[in-house]
Structures are given as structure tokens and as C-alpha cells.
Scaffold this active site. Sequence first.
Site, mmCIF file in Angstrom:
data_model
loop_
_atom_site.group_PDB
_atom_site.id
_atom_site.type_symbol
_atom_site.label_atom_id
_atom_site.label_comp_id
_atom_site.label_asym_id
_atom_site.label_seq_id
_atom_site.Cartn_x
_atom_site.Cartn_y
_atom_site.Cartn_z
ATOM 1 C CE LYS A 67 -2.449 1.594 3.659
ATOM 2 N NZ LYS A 67 -3.610 1.783 4.577
ATOM 3 N NE ARG A 111 -5.075 -1.687 7.222
ATOM 4 C CZ ARG A 111 -4.329 -0.922 7.999
ATOM 5 N NH1 ARG A 111 -4.785 -0.456 9.147
ATOM 6 N NH2 ARG A 111 -3.111 -0.600 7.627
ATOM 7 N N GLY A 220 -5.519 3.564 17.863
ATOM 8 C CA GLY A 220 -5.039 4.844 17.334
ATOM 9 C C GLY A 220 -3.523 4.952 17.245
ATOM 10 C CB THR A 221 -0.872 4.054 19.616
ATOM 11 O OG1 THR A 221 -1.494 4.965 20.523
ATOM 12 C CG2 THR A 221 0.626 4.186 19.738
ATOM 13 C CG ASP A 222 -0.980 4.983 13.373
ATOM 14 O OD1 ASP A 222 -0.593 5.970 14.039
ATOM 15 O OD2 ASP A 222 -1.735 5.089 12.394
ATOM 16 C CE LYS A 226 -0.482 9.262 15.545
ATOM 17 N NZ LYS A 226 -1.315 8.645 14.510
ATOM 18 N N GLY A 292 -3.551 -2.739 18.243
ATOM 19 C CA GLY A 292 -3.729 -2.839 16.785
ATOM 20 C C GLY A 292 -2.936 -1.755 16.075
HETATM 21 P P1 NAD Z 1 -9.574 11.980 13.055
HETATM 22 O O1 NAD Z 1 -8.697 13.167 12.854
HETATM 23 O O2 NAD Z 1 -10.822 11.871 12.271
HETATM 24 O O3 NAD Z 1 -9.959 11.871 14.615
HETATM 25 C C1 NAD Z 1 -9.001 12.068 15.615
HETATM 26 C C2 NAD Z 1 -9.570 11.695 16.960
HETATM 27 O O4 NAD Z 1 -8.556 11.904 17.956
HETATM 28 C C3 NAD Z 1 -10.757 12.553 17.377
HETATM 29 O O5 NAD Z 1 -11.637 11.763 18.147
HETATM 30 C C4 NAD Z 1 -10.102 13.622 18.219
HETATM 31 O O6 NAD Z 1 -11.007 14.239 19.138
HETATM 32 C C5 NAD Z 1 -9.070 12.797 18.951
HETATM 33 N N1 NAD Z 1 -7.974 13.583 19.510
HETATM 34 C C6 NAD Z 1 -7.267 14.581 18.897
HETATM 35 N N2 NAD Z 1 -6.343 15.072 19.739
HETATM 36 C C7 NAD Z 1 -6.482 14.384 20.916
HETATM 37 C C8 NAD Z 1 -5.795 14.429 22.155
HETATM 38 N N3 NAD Z 1 -4.807 15.299 22.379
HETATM 39 N N4 NAD Z 1 -6.182 13.566 23.134
HETATM 40 C C9 NAD Z 1 -7.176 12.670 22.918
HETATM 41 N N5 NAD Z 1 -7.846 12.594 21.753
HETATM 42 C C10 NAD Z 1 -7.491 13.431 20.761
HETATM 43 O O7 NAD Z 1 -8.614 10.732 12.823
HETATM 44 P P2 NAD Z 1 -9.023 9.233 12.437
HETATM 45 O O8 NAD Z 1 -8.958 9.089 10.956
HETATM 46 O O9 NAD Z 1 -10.246 8.856 13.173
HETATM 47 O O10 NAD Z 1 -7.759 8.426 13.008
HETATM 48 C C11 NAD Z 1 -7.583 8.286 14.410
HETATM 49 C C12 NAD Z 1 -6.241 7.637 14.683
HETATM 50 O O11 NAD Z 1 -6.217 6.311 14.159
HETATM 51 C C13 NAD Z 1 -5.039 8.334 14.053
HETATM 52 O O12 NAD Z 1 -4.017 8.398 15.035
HETATM 53 C C14 NAD Z 1 -4.614 7.406 12.926
HETATM 54 O O13 NAD Z 1 -3.243 7.516 12.644
HETATM 55 C C15 NAD Z 1 -4.979 6.065 13.539
HETATM 56 N N6 NAD Z 1 -5.131 4.963 12.589
HETATM 57 C C16 NAD Z 1 -4.705 3.730 12.964
HETATM 58 C C17 NAD Z 1 -4.828 2.658 12.101
HETATM 59 C C18 NAD Z 1 -4.373 1.290 12.539
HETATM 60 O O14 NAD Z 1 -4.351 0.377 11.705
HETATM 61 N N7 NAD Z 1 -4.067 1.076 13.784
HETATM 62 C C19 NAD Z 1 -5.412 2.832 10.843
HETATM 63 C C20 NAD Z 1 -5.884 4.099 10.484
HETATM 64 C C21 NAD Z 1 -5.746 5.172 11.372
#
Ligand code: NAD
Length: 321
Positions: A67, A111, A220-222, A226, A292
Site C-alpha cells: 500500500k 480493515r 489509534g497508536t500507529d 503516540k 492494533g
Molecule cells: P480523526 O482526525 O478523524 O480523529 C481524531 C480523533 O482523535 C478525534 O476523536 C479527536 O477528538 C481525537 N484527539 C485529537 N487530539 C487528541 C488528544 N490530544 N487527546 C485525545 N484525543 C485526541 O482521525 P481518524 O482518521 O479517526 O484516526 C484516528 C487515529 O487512528 C489516528 O491516530 C490514525 O493515525 C490512527 N489509525 C490507525 C490505524 C491502525 O491500523 N491502527 C489505521 C488508520 C488510522
Amino acid sequence: MLIVPEREIADLMTRDAAFDAVEKVFAAMAAGDAYNFPVVREAIGHEDALYGFKGGFDQAGLTLGLKAGGYWPHNLEKRGIINHQSTVFLFDPDTGKAKAMVGGNLLTALRTAAASSVSIKHLARDDASVIGMIGAGHQATFQLRAALEQRQFEKVIGWNYHPDMLPNIEKVATEAGLPFEAVELEGMVDADVIISITSAFAPSLMADHVSPGTHIACMGTDTKGKQEVEAALLARAAVFTDEVAQSISIGEAQHAIGAGLIAETDINQLGAVINGTHAGRTSDDQITLFDGTGVGLQDLAVAAAVVDLAVQKGIAIEVDF
Ligand code: NAD
């Protein structure tokens, strides 16, 4: 070569197909049949973009590819397109010829949601009835929708750093016919399953916000730096992940490992639970935690599934290449 454009993905891909593809590839990874290549991620010095590749090879599913894409922070405001942009490329493992090019934006959300959903299927208590959401952004809605299919949930509770975003997840709960309640983080003690999906660099969910028997999916942590949950929580929990190498370097476990609270050997692959080589949850009081981190093989697995569906429906565009 086959092309499946981004615009076709929503009508082709189902949550069930994404779930099956991700569950299978996690199992293949734990069996040693599939592996991810080192991730490349670069700040390219243009448009403040972060660009990179996630790739791998699944010998069981015969899926080879990568990807490519990343994050362009000014897309939405300047061009009206989403900031996360990605494309999946699949190759024929017998010949090396390019096999397919697939839009990767919606697939990434599906996914990622499938991964936490697979963790809930295999690690949450069967009688889980309250699900707690930490995060209410783009991914959170996909996460919640997929999770609700795994247990007979009766209630959704949610907390978000930006409370004005909570209606995003309330809408998903309402559509599923479930009550929604906004809570303080302390209120997460009522949840049997918690999903965290934020872009935070400091923990929100603390160890004493979680009751015995809870399953937590930290999604969220990737990236290095983070963090969504207190490192002490990992020391209290049985920790599982998609891939151990990513968990300790860019996942939630990086902090618990760094603080010396857990060792790498304390982290298990979720695929081993799927394969039956790890027992998974061993008591109703145990806290289980899925870290994850997101692996390239997940992207390849869902892309391969969508190519099959596109061929079946006659939607794939064939080009000489
Ligand atoms: P988004 O920008 O739409 O949403 C961000 C979220 O984080 C919101 O709920 C926001 O309020 C919150 N947030 C922002 N700053 C914050 C802080 N200081 N403390 C607590 N919460 C806070 O983003 P998204 O597209 O929903 O992605 C969210 C996360 O998931 C990103 O970190 C992204 O990199 C990660 N992600 C992980 C995977 C994986 O496979 N693990 C895949 C895609 C995205």
C-alpha cells in the site's frame, strides 16, 4: 492488470468480507505463512506530506504487494479531498507482474475496523453488554459499526477529547437501535469492551478507568510517540497484537516496554489465538488488550478480496500492462 477505483469500493466491500480477510491473514502471520516488510514513511518536504509504503507477502493466500500513500494535511482545505490518501498494488507472486491497482482509502478504514472486531470476537467476554468508545473521528464510526456485530451489546458509552464530535458515534449507536451516553473517562469502568481510536500523544484511559474482565482494543497508536492508554494498563492486562515488532516500536506497547513494565515476550499475536495455539482470555476477570498497529498484510488481504468481488460483478477495469 485490473483496476478497482476508489469510487467502486463502497458498493463492493462488505464488513463481513473485510472481517474474514483480516482474520485469515492474522492467522497466517502467526503460523509463519505471511510476513510484513519493513515500513517506509518519509516526510517528503512538499505540502507537509507524510508518504510511505507498507507491504508484505502472504504465502497461504498468495497475496504479494504494497500500500502506498500517506497523509496530506492540506488536502481538505485546499482541494476538498480527504487528507489520508492511499492506493494498494498487488503483484502475481509467480511472475512478479503487476496484477491489480485498488483504491485504498475506504479499505483502510474497513480493515482497521475489522482488526478490532476480530480482537473482540476472540478476546472479549461472551456476555459483554456495554461498549465504550474513546474517540469520535473518522475511524471511530467504522470501528463502532464493526464492533457492534460481535456481541449482543445493549449500550454504547463514549468519551472524546473534543466533545462536540461525540454525535458522530451517537449516530452509529442510534442507527443500531442502542442507547448512547456521553461519559467522563472514569465512567469507562462500566464498559465490557473499550475501543480507543484517537490521534493522541498522551494517555487518556488510565489503568483505574478499566474494570476487571474488560477487553480493550487500542487502535489509534500507529507511530512512535503516540499514546492512548496509561502504560500501567498493559502491565495489568494480557497483551495481544497484530505484529509484535510494530507493537513494541510504534504501537501502544512502546511505552510499557520503554518503562520496563512489560517485556516483548509478554506480547502475543492475536493470530495465535485464532489458530488455537494460544488460549487467549483465560478468565472472566482478566483484562485483555489488543494493540492494533495496522500492518500492510491487512491492506493486501482486503484489496485481494475486493478484486475478487469486482471481477465477480464485472466491475474491475482491465488494462494491458
Ligand atoms: P480523526 O482526525 O478523524 O480523529 C481524531 C480523533 O482523535 C478525534 O476523536 C479527536 O477528538 C481525537 N484527539 C485529537 N487530539 C487528541 C488528544 N490530544 N487527546 C485525545 N484525543 C485526541 O482521525 P481518524 O482518521 O479517526 O484516526 C484516528 C487515529 O487512528 C489516528 O491516530 C490514525 O493515525 C490512527 N489509525 C490507525 C490505524 C491502525 O491500523 N491502527 C489505521 C488508520 C488510522
